[in-house]
Design a protein around this motif. Structure first.
Motif, PDB file in Angstrom:
ATOM      1  N   GLU A 198       6.371 -21.878  71.145  1.00 11.93           N
ATOM      2  CA  GLU A 198       7.567 -22.707  70.987  1.00 11.93           C
ATOM      3  C   GLU A 198       7.221 -24.019  70.283  1.00 11.93           C
ATOM      4  OE1 GLU A 198      11.229 -24.491  73.745  1.00 11.93           O
ATOM      5  OE2 GLU A 198       9.558 -23.412  74.679  1.00 11.93           O
ATOM      6  N   ALA A 199       6.073 -24.592  70.626  1.00  6.72           N
ATOM      7  CA  ALA A 199       5.645 -25.847  70.003  1.00  6.72           C
ATOM      8  C   ALA A 199       5.410 -25.672  68.508  1.00  6.72           C
ATOM      9  CB  ALA A 199       4.370 -26.350  70.676  1.00  6.72           C
ATOM     10  N   LEU A 200       4.718 -24.612  68.139  1.00  6.65           N
ATOM     11  CA  LEU A 200       4.419 -24.380  66.726  1.00  6.65           C
ATOM     12  C   LEU A 200       5.696 -24.180  65.917  1.00  6.65           C
ATOM     13  CD1 LEU A 200       1.331 -22.051  67.219  1.00  6.65           C
ATOM     14  CD2 LEU A 200       1.302 -24.346  66.228  1.00  6.65           C
ATOM     15  N   THR A 258      15.034 -46.352  77.166  1.00  2.00           N
ATOM     16  CA  THR A 258      16.038 -45.555  76.464  1.00  2.00           C
ATOM     17  C   THR A 258      16.307 -46.128  75.077  1.00  2.00           C
ATOM     18  OG1 THR A 258      17.089 -45.018  78.569  1.00  2.00           O
ATOM     19  CG2 THR A 258      18.391 -44.660  76.572  1.00  2.00           C
ATOM     20  N   GLY A 259      16.330 -45.260  74.083  1.00  2.00           N
ATOM     21  CA  GLY A 259      16.630 -45.686  72.724  1.00  2.00           C
ATOM     22  C   GLY A 259      15.417 -45.999  71.877  1.00  2.00           C
ATOM     23  N   VAL A 260      14.234 -46.063  72.502  1.00  2.00           N
ATOM     24  CA  VAL A 260      13.015 -46.388  71.758  1.00  2.00           C
ATOM     25  C   VAL A 260      12.378 -45.134  71.165  1.00  2.00           C
ATOM     26  CG1 VAL A 260      10.662 -47.316  71.953  1.00  2.00           C
ATOM     27  CG2 VAL A 260      12.563 -48.465  73.093  1.00  2.00           C
ATOM     28  N   ALA A 261      12.568 -43.995  71.843  1.00  2.00           N
ATOM     29  CA  ALA A 261      11.929 -42.760  71.390  1.00  2.00           C
ATOM     30  C   ALA A 261      12.853 -41.568  71.594  1.00  2.00           C
ATOM     31  CB  ALA A 261      10.617 -42.541  72.135  1.00  2.00           C
ATOM     32  N   TYR A 262      12.688 -40.582  70.717  1.00  2.00           N
ATOM     33  CA  TYR A 262      13.370 -39.298  70.873  1.00  2.00           C
ATOM     34  C   TYR A 262      12.326 -38.278  71.309  1.00  2.00           C
ATOM     35  CZ  TYR A 262      15.293 -34.753  69.680  1.00  2.00           C
ATOM     36  OH  TYR A 262      15.700 -33.447  69.742  1.00  2.00           O
ATOM     37  N   PHE A 263      12.625 -37.529  72.368  1.00  2.00           N
ATOM     38  CA  PHE A 263      11.661 -36.578  72.908  1.00  2.00           C
ATOM     39  C   PHE A 263      12.121 -35.138  72.688  1.00  2.00           C
ATOM     40  CE2 PHE A 263      10.708 -40.420  75.249  1.00  2.00           C
ATOM     41  CZ  PHE A 263       9.319 -40.413  75.310  1.00  2.00           C
ATOM     42  N   GLY A 264      11.237 -34.343  72.098  1.00  2.00           N
ATOM     43  CA  GLY A 264      11.428 -32.910  72.043  1.00  2.00           C
ATOM     44  C   GLY A 264      10.534 -32.271  73.088  1.00  2.00           C
ATOM     45  N   GLU A 265      10.888 -31.070  73.540  1.00  2.00           N
ATOM     46  CA  GLU A 265      10.116 -30.411  74.589  1.00  2.00           C
ATOM     47  C   GLU A 265       9.800 -28.970  74.212  1.00  2.00           C
ATOM     48  OE1 GLU A 265      11.757 -30.805  78.534  1.00  2.00           O
ATOM     49  OE2 GLU A 265      12.851 -32.619  77.960  1.00  2.00           O
ATOM     50  N   ALA A 266       8.554 -28.580  74.447  1.00  5.14           N
ATOM     51  CA  ALA A 266       8.130 -27.196  74.236  1.00  5.14           C
ATOM     52  C   ALA A 266       7.402 -26.725  75.483  1.00  5.14           C
ATOM     53  CB  ALA A 266       7.225 -27.093  73.015  1.00  5.14           C
ATOM     54  N   ARG A 267       7.723 -25.514  75.929  1.00  6.61           N
ATOM     55  CA  ARG A 267       7.125 -24.980  77.157  1.00  6.61           C
ATOM     56  C   ARG A 267       5.927 -24.082  76.894  1.00  6.61           C
ATOM     57  NH1 ARG A 267      12.810 -22.669  78.996  1.00  6.61           N
ATOM     58  NH2 ARG A 267      12.798 -22.433  76.723  1.00  6.61           N
ATOM     59  N   SER A 268       5.677 -23.770  75.627  1.00  7.20           N
ATOM     60  CA  SER A 268       4.574 -22.875  75.290  1.00  7.20           C
ATOM     61  C   SER A 268       4.021 -23.236  73.922  1.00  7.20           C
ATOM     62  CB  SER A 268       5.056 -21.420  75.269  1.00  7.20           C
ATOM     63  OG  SER A 268       5.966 -21.222  74.189  1.00  7.20           O
ATOM     64  N   GLY A 269       2.849 -22.681  73.617  1.00  9.34           N
ATOM     65  CA  GLY A 269       2.257 -22.923  72.313  1.00  9.34           C
ATOM     66  C   GLY A 269       3.118 -22.379  71.188  1.00  9.34           C
ATOM     67  N   LEU A 319      -6.439 -25.870  73.701  1.00  5.88           N
ATOM     68  CA  LEU A 319      -7.322 -26.180  72.578  1.00  5.88           C
ATOM     69  C   LEU A 319      -7.065 -25.242  71.402  1.00  5.88           C
ATOM     70  CD1 LEU A 319     -10.692 -26.975  74.392  1.00  5.88           C
ATOM     71  CD2 LEU A 319      -9.113 -28.577  73.322  1.00  5.88           C
ATOM     72  N   GLU A 320      -6.730 -23.990  71.693  1.00  6.91           N
ATOM     73  CA  GLU A 320      -6.376 -23.054  70.628  1.00  6.91           C
ATOM     74  C   GLU A 320      -5.093 -23.506  69.938  1.00  6.91           C
ATOM     75  OE1 GLU A 320      -6.028 -19.234  72.400  1.00  6.91           O
ATOM     76  OE2 GLU A 320      -8.139 -19.093  72.967  1.00  6.91           O
ATOM     77  N   VAL A 321      -4.126 -23.940  70.748  1.00  2.00           N
ATOM     78  CA  VAL A 321      -2.864 -24.433  70.195  1.00  2.00           C
ATOM     79  C   VAL A 321      -3.112 -25.684  69.357  1.00  2.00           C
ATOM     80  CG1 VAL A 321      -0.573 -25.338  70.762  1.00  2.00           C
ATOM     81  CG2 VAL A 321      -1.541 -23.453  72.103  1.00  2.00           C
ATOM     82  N   LEU A 322      -3.990 -26.562  69.836  1.00  2.00           N
ATOM     83  CA  LEU A 322      -4.336 -27.780  69.100  1.00  2.00           C
ATOM     84  C   LEU A 322      -4.868 -27.438  67.710  1.00  2.00           C
ATOM     85  CD1 LEU A 322      -4.995 -30.781  68.713  1.00  2.00           C
ATOM     86  CD2 LEU A 322      -7.055 -30.429  70.098  1.00  2.00           C
ATOM     87  N   LYS A 323      -5.766 -26.479  67.637  1.00  2.00           N
ATOM     88  CA  LYS A 323      -6.335 -26.084  66.345  1.00  2.00           C
ATOM     89  C   LYS A 323      -5.254 -25.534  65.410  1.00  2.00           C
ATOM     90  CE  LYS A 323     -10.810 -25.050  68.485  1.00  2.00           C
ATOM     91  NZ  LYS A 323     -11.709 -23.970  68.966  1.00  2.00           N
ATOM     92  N   GLU A 324      -4.303 -24.783  65.969  1.00  2.00           N
ATOM     93  CA  GLU A 324      -3.220 -24.239  65.146  1.00  2.00           C
ATOM     94  C   GLU A 324      -2.283 -25.344  64.666  1.00  2.00           C
ATOM     95  OE1 GLU A 324      -1.217 -20.673  66.279  1.00  2.00           O
ATOM     96  OE2 GLU A 324      -2.862 -20.022  67.563  1.00  2.00           O
ATOM     97  N   ILE A 325      -2.037 -26.328  65.528  1.00  2.00           N
ATOM     98  CA  ILE A 325      -1.194 -27.461  65.131  1.00  2.00           C
ATOM     99  C   ILE A 325      -1.832 -28.207  63.965  1.00  2.00           C
ATOM    100  CG2 ILE A 325      -0.363 -29.744  65.843  1.00  2.00           C
ATOM    101  CD1 ILE A 325       0.057 -28.593  68.652  1.00  2.00           C
TER     102      ILE A 325
END
Length: 207
Positions: A36-38, A23-34, A61-67
Motif C-alpha cells: 500500500e505504501a509503495l 492541526t494545519g501544519v502537516a497533511y498525513f497519509g497512512e499505509a498499513r502495508s509495504g 528494511l525490504e520496503v525501505l530499499k524498494e522505496i
C-alpha cells in the motif's frame, strides 16, 4: 504544509504520529502495508515517509530499499519498537535518513521528522557515539551475518516469543519461522533458544 506518509500496520501508531504537529501544519497519509505504501508513493509526492521496521508479512528494511529505488530523494525516517543497536546501521545502509524508537517522546519524533525533511540525518546521541566506536573495530559480531528477516526473528525469539507467536506477528507460517530459526542457529553456531537469548542480551539486541 508538510506531506507525511506513515507506514505502520498498527492504527494506534498511525494515529499517534498525527499528534506530533498542530492541526494545519502537516497533511498525513497512512499505509498499513509495504504494498500500500509503495502504491501511495507512486501516485503522490511526499516530504517524508515514516516507516515501521516490523510490517506484517514483510521486513520494513525490504520496503525501505524498494522505496529508495522508486523515489531515491524521498527521505525515510524509520520508527521502530526495536532498539537502535538492532537495526539502525542496517537502516542507514539501506537509505534511511533517520532512526528513532517508538519509546521516544513526541518532541523527539517531531525533531527527527523535521531534520530528515530538511536533508539531515537523525540518530540519538548514544547511538552516534556507538557508531563512532564501531568504526575503529574490524571484528563483526555473529549477528551481522544474518539477513534482515533472520535478525528480526532472532530478536523476537530472544524476547521470549514462541514460534507460533512470531509467525502470527509476521504473517508467516510456523514452518517458515522454524526454518529461519534453524538458519540462525547454524550461522551463529549456537544450539538452543537459551543460547540465542544470552547472545542477544550480551550484544544489546534485547533488554
Amino acid at each position: 504544509m508538510h506531506r507525511i506518509l506513515t507506514i505502520d500496520d498498527h492504527e494506534v501508531v498511525r494515529e499517534g504520529v498525527k499528534g506530533i504537529f498542530p492541526t494545519g501544519v502537516a497533511y498525513f497519509g497512512e499505509a498499513r502495508s509495504g504494498a500500500e505504501a509503495l502504491e501511495m508513493i507512486r501516485q503522490n509526492d511526499w516530504d517524508v515517509a515514516i516507516l515501521d521496521i516490523s510490517l506484517g508479512g514483510r521486513s520494513g528494511l525490504e520496503v525501505l530499499k524498494e522505496i529508495k529505488a522508486l523515489k531515491p530523494k524521498l527521505p525515510v525516517l524509520v520508527l521502530s519498537m526495536h532498539a537502535e543497536d538492532q537495526y539502525a546501521m542496517r537502516a542507514f545502509k539501506a537509505g534511511a535518513g533517520g532512526y528513532i524508537t517508538k519509546a521516544s517522546s513526541r518532541d523527539e519524533l517531531r525533531e527527527a521528522v523535521l531534520k530528515v525533511i530538511n536533508g539531515g540525518r537523525y540518530v540519538s546521541v548514544s547511538m552516534a557515539e556507538r557508531m563512532v566506536v564501531n568504526l575503529g573495530t574490524s571484528d563483526k559480531p555473529a549477528h551481522e551475518t544474518l539477513s534482515d528477516r533472520e535478525l528480526e526473528v532472532l530478536c523476537l525469539i530472544a524476547s521470549g516469543q514462541t514460534v507460533g507467536e512470531i509467525a502470527e506477528s509476521l504473517s508467516l507460517s510456523d514452518k517458515t519461522i522454524s526454518t529461519y530459526r534453524r538458519r540462525i542457529l547454524d550461522k551463529m553456531q549456537l544450539h538452543t533458544n537459551a543460547e540465542l537469548t544470552a547472545y542477544a542480551i550480551r550484544n544489546r539486541l534485547v533488554y
